[in-house]
Write an enzyme that holds these catalytic residues in place. Sequence first.
Site, PDB file in Angstrom:
ATOM      1  N   GLY A   2       0.818  -1.305   0.105  1.00  0.00           N
ATOM      2  CA  GLY A   2      -0.070  -0.016  -0.068  1.00  0.00           C
ATOM      3  C   GLY A   2       0.829   1.276   0.010  1.00  0.00           C
ATOM      4  O   GLY A   2       1.584   1.278  -0.848  1.00  0.00           O
ATOM      5  N   ASP A  36       2.711   2.602   2.141  1.00  0.00           N
ATOM      6  CA  ASP A  36       3.948   2.333   3.002  1.00  0.00           C
ATOM      7  C   ASP A  36       4.885   1.582   2.036  1.00  0.00           C
ATOM      8  O   ASP A  36       5.945   2.358   2.116  1.00  0.00           O
ATOM      9  CB  ASP A  36       3.583   1.258   4.241  1.00  0.00           C
ATOM     10  CG  ASP A  36       4.794   1.203   5.259  1.00  0.00           C
ATOM     11  OD1 ASP A  36       5.705   2.080   5.172  1.00  0.00           O
ATOM     12  OD2 ASP A  36       4.937   0.143   5.996  1.00  0.00           O
ATOM     13  N   SER A  42      -5.452   3.575   7.403  1.00  0.00           N
ATOM     14  CA  SER A  42      -6.017   2.549   7.954  1.00  0.00           C
ATOM     15  C   SER A  42      -7.255   2.046   7.034  1.00  0.00           C
ATOM     16  O   SER A  42      -7.883   1.137   7.265  1.00  0.00           O
ATOM     17  CB  SER A  42      -6.545   2.812   9.264  1.00  0.00           C
ATOM     18  OG  SER A  42      -5.553   2.616  10.203  1.00  0.00           O
TER      19      SER A  42
END
Length: 165
Positions: free
Chosen positions: A31, A33, A120
């Site tokens: 993702g 990150d 998130s």
Amino acid sequence: MKIEVIQGDITKIQVDAVVNAANSSLLGSSGVDGAIHKAGGKEILEACQYIRNRQGKCKTGEAVITTAGNLPAEKVIHTVGPVYNKGNKIEEELLANCYRNSLLLAKEYNLKTIAFPNISTGIYRFPKELAAEIAIQTVKKHPVVDKVIFVCFDEENYKMYLEKV
């Protein structure tokens, strides 16, 4: 404080600080990150390893700051969002802490512009609508930078954030 919403790639945004939706290891994964670590290069990974050696993992809701490596930003603020599990107030507060602690680090380092991803809402399964509400309300309560950009990767988040700003 100006709030902007765009749809795009956070690794290409020119701001003082880009926020990374990191995992607690700080070592990059998938993702946002993974994209930030890949685009930023080994300098970011080395800085994260240094932080881990000094303090251990980064706790959920907390934030740390590193170089931005090859990104068009000065710094990367890494924050660990909560995994949505039971849908309780603790998870909501932890998500708000991600935004609050990132903004406090930006203020501490005298950074004026900051770009946030949708923390998130991917593999951590936080409901997008609720996450957008928490993100925008938290940012509005902490006007410590000149400009906040919410960078939405997908059209669904983009439309939700636009409606709420």
